[in-house]
Scaffold this active site. Structure first.
Site, PDB file in Angstrom:
ATOM      1  N   GLY A  36      43.589  57.667  19.712  1.00 27.67           N
ATOM      2  CA  GLY A  36      44.140  58.854  20.356  1.00 27.67           C
ATOM      3  C   GLY A  36      45.011  59.672  19.410  1.00 27.67           C
ATOM      4  O   GLY A  36      45.740  59.122  18.580  1.00 27.67           O
ATOM      5  N   GLU A  37      44.935  61.000  19.548  1.00 26.31           N
ATOM      6  CA  GLU A  37      45.836  61.877  18.787  1.00 26.31           C
ATOM      7  C   GLU A  37      47.275  61.749  19.278  1.00 26.31           C
ATOM      8  O   GLU A  37      48.191  62.232  18.643  1.00 26.31           O
ATOM      9  CB  GLU A  37      45.367  63.336  18.893  1.00 26.31           C
ATOM     10  CG  GLU A  37      44.075  63.591  18.144  1.00 26.31           C
ATOM     11  CD  GLU A  37      43.619  65.039  18.217  1.00 26.31           C
ATOM     12  OE1 GLU A  37      44.171  65.802  19.039  1.00 26.31           O
ATOM     13  OE2 GLU A  37      42.700  65.398  17.451  1.00 26.31           O
ATOM     14  N   HIS A  56      43.743  55.930  27.789  1.00 24.20           N
ATOM     15  CA  HIS A  56      42.875  54.885  27.220  1.00 24.20           C
ATOM     16  C   HIS A  56      41.437  55.052  27.737  1.00 24.20           C
ATOM     17  O   HIS A  56      40.476  54.917  26.985  1.00 24.20           O
ATOM     18  CB  HIS A  56      43.360  53.496  27.640  1.00 24.20           C
ATOM     19  CG  HIS A  56      44.727  53.128  27.139  1.00 24.20           C
ATOM     20  ND1 HIS A  56      45.792  52.906  27.983  1.00 24.20           N
ATOM     21  CD2 HIS A  56      45.193  52.927  25.887  1.00 24.20           C
ATOM     22  CE1 HIS A  56      46.856  52.572  27.267  1.00 24.20           C
ATOM     23  NE2 HIS A  56      46.529  52.585  25.999  1.00 24.20           N
ATOM     24  N   LEU A  85      46.554  49.767  30.749  1.00 26.54           N
ATOM     25  CA  LEU A  85      45.673  50.919  30.564  1.00 26.54           C
ATOM     26  C   LEU A  85      45.983  52.056  31.528  1.00 26.54           C
ATOM     27  O   LEU A  85      46.314  51.840  32.688  1.00 26.54           O
ATOM     28  CB  LEU A  85      44.220  50.472  30.732  1.00 26.54           C
ATOM     29  CG  LEU A  85      43.758  49.386  29.748  1.00 26.54           C
ATOM     30  CD1 LEU A  85      42.300  49.022  30.014  1.00 26.54           C
ATOM     31  CD2 LEU A  85      43.953  49.828  28.300  1.00 26.54           C
ATOM     32  N   HIS A  86      45.861  53.270  31.011  1.00 27.59           N
ATOM     33  CA  HIS A  86      46.011  54.486  31.820  1.00 27.59           C
ATOM     34  C   HIS A  86      44.843  55.417  31.492  1.00 27.59           C
ATOM     35  O   HIS A  86      43.985  55.069  30.664  1.00 27.59           O
ATOM     36  CB  HIS A  86      47.371  55.139  31.559  1.00 27.59           C
ATOM     37  CG  HIS A  86      47.683  55.352  30.101  1.00 27.59           C
ATOM     38  ND1 HIS A  86      46.957  56.214  29.307  1.00 27.59           N
ATOM     39  CD2 HIS A  86      48.624  54.794  29.295  1.00 27.59           C
ATOM     40  CE1 HIS A  86      47.457  56.201  28.078  1.00 27.59           C
ATOM     41  NE2 HIS A  86      48.460  55.332  28.045  1.00 27.59           N
TER      42      HIS A  86
HETATM   43  P1  AMP Z   1      48.086  51.664  22.810  1.00 22.67           P
HETATM   44  O1  AMP Z   1      47.580  50.789  23.889  1.00 22.67           O
HETATM   45  O2  AMP Z   1      49.339  52.413  23.153  1.00 22.67           O
HETATM   46  O3  AMP Z   1      48.146  50.981  21.473  1.00 22.67           O
HETATM   47  O4  AMP Z   1      46.991  52.797  22.637  1.00 22.67           O
HETATM   48  C1  AMP Z   1      45.648  52.481  22.386  1.00 22.67           C
HETATM   49  C2  AMP Z   1      44.925  53.735  21.992  1.00 22.67           C
HETATM   50  O5  AMP Z   1      45.003  54.685  23.055  1.00 22.67           O
HETATM   51  C3  AMP Z   1      45.532  54.413  20.753  1.00 22.67           C
HETATM   52  O6  AMP Z   1      44.478  54.928  19.946  1.00 22.67           O
HETATM   53  C4  AMP Z   1      46.340  55.524  21.361  1.00 22.67           C
HETATM   54  O7  AMP Z   1      46.524  56.622  20.503  1.00 22.67           O
HETATM   55  C5  AMP Z   1      45.485  55.906  22.548  1.00 22.67           C
HETATM   56  N1  AMP Z   1      46.283  56.599  23.554  1.00 22.67           N
HETATM   57  C6  AMP Z   1      47.453  56.179  24.113  1.00 22.67           C
HETATM   58  N2  AMP Z   1      47.934  57.119  24.941  1.00 22.67           N
HETATM   59  C7  AMP Z   1      47.065  58.155  24.908  1.00 22.67           C
HETATM   60  C8  AMP Z   1      47.010  59.425  25.528  1.00 22.67           C
HETATM   61  N3  AMP Z   1      47.959  59.840  26.366  1.00 22.67           N
HETATM   62  N4  AMP Z   1      45.963  60.226  25.263  1.00 22.67           N
HETATM   63  C9  AMP Z   1      44.982  59.835  24.393  1.00 22.67           C
HETATM   64  N5  AMP Z   1      44.971  58.648  23.768  1.00 22.67           N
HETATM   65  C10 AMP Z   1      45.997  57.821  24.014  1.00 22.67           C
END
Ligand code: AMP
Length: 281
Positions: free
Chosen positions: A149-150, A37, A33-34
């Site tokens: 996330g977009e 998230h 997570l960052h």
């Molecule tokens: P992931 O863990 O990469 O599958 O991402 C989980 C959710 O976090 C997804 O809906 C992503 O689009 C969103 N997400 C990932 N990176 C970002 C970001 N930099 N800004 C906004 N949402 C994000």
């Protein structure tokens, strides 16, 4: 903070929220997570009685086995970050077998063509994997609102389509892209960049901002020419695609019409694949 690894136990816990107006917010993630998230979780906390965060590295959406192998798994650190936001957040962190029952394969989905563009074209099977896991998670959590996330705009549109086609009573809420101070879109994959590459990666967003500027007066071909030239000055980048497409169909455009457009990019920096996008009008 409650952390569930079994779907039955999670569902039993969520029963208390189902009656009346107790809304359930859901943020699916693959962990590592960052702040991007966490911004989705903050949005969910504001709008729901309870927020569920899933942490699951979904094997069926990886077309590259090496990428799956290298994907960071940091549950303890993730749980600590979530706890700093709100101890009331419920975490669901299942093992692969709990989600796939020994049959780790995707169902096939028809997303009205959204699945063939960009990420779909370059990552075969990716959106079948996404559809499969999101459907499974939605069936378990049955959220009122789900936050995406977009950053992964194509995924966001595909999840909206999944819900529409399956008549699921879930609101899909798109959230803005969180960026590092230099403009690089936050991503778990950024951790794999060398410090110099991470600085250089600022070029991606700078180029997208330039594209938005060019789009005001230029044709689509002109904007593409601008982007190709901007990236060519930095040989460490390999562009996989740059497309301009209407937000609803995501079909790459060649001429401008009276529609809402976005620019989408995927580049390799070393062996790390990075994606980003920007609204153009
Ligand atoms: P992931 O863990 O990469 O599958 O991402 C989980 C959710 O976090 C997804 O809906 C992503 O689009 C969103 N997400 C990932 N990176 C970002 C970001 N930099 N800004 C906004 N949402 C994000």
């Amino acid at each position: 903070m409650l952390i569930f690894s079994k779907k039955d136990a999670l569902q039993q816990h969520l029963q208390q929220y189902r009656p009346a107006q107790n809304t359930i917010g859901f943020v699916p993630t693959m962990g590592a997570l960052h702040s991007g998230h966490l911004s989705l979780m903050r949005q969910s906390l504001l709008q729901n009685a309870v927020t569920v965060v899933s942490i699951f590295v979904n094997p069926t959406q990886f077309n590259n086995p090496d990428d799956l192998l290298k994907y960071p798994r940091t549950l303890e650190a993730d749980a600590a970050k979530i706890a700093t936001l709100d101890e009331g957040i419920v975490v669901f962190a299942p093992e692969v077998d709990e989600m796939y029952d020994g049959n780790t394969t995707s169902a096939h989905y028809d997303f009205d063509g959204l699945e063939y563009q960009m990420e779909g074209a370059h990552r075969p099977g990716h959106f079948d994997g996404v559809g499969t896991i999101v459907k499974k998670l939605f069936d378990i959590v049955q959220p009122t609102n789900a936050y995406f996330g977009e950053k992964d705009f194509q995924q966001l549109q595909i999840v909206k389509k999944l819900v529409e086609k399956n008549n699921m009573p879930i609101n899909i809420i798109g959230c803005p892209i969180s960026r590092e101070p230099n403009g690089l879109a936050m991503s778990s994959r950024n951790e794999r960049l060398k410090p110099t590459e991470r600085e250089a990666a600022a070029l991606i967003y700078k180029t997208l901002q330039g594209a938005r500027e060019q789009f005001k007066t230029g044709s689509i071909a002109q904007v593409k020419g601008y982007v190709t030239a901007a990236l060519a000055t930095h040989p460490e980048f390999t562009t996989e695609y740059f497309e301009i497409a209407p937000e609803d169909t995501l079909e790459p455009a060649t001429v401008k019409e009276n529609r809402k457009y976005r620019a989408f990019i995927a580049v390799f920096l070393g062996n790390v694949r990075l994606i980003d996008n920007i609204s153009l009008n």
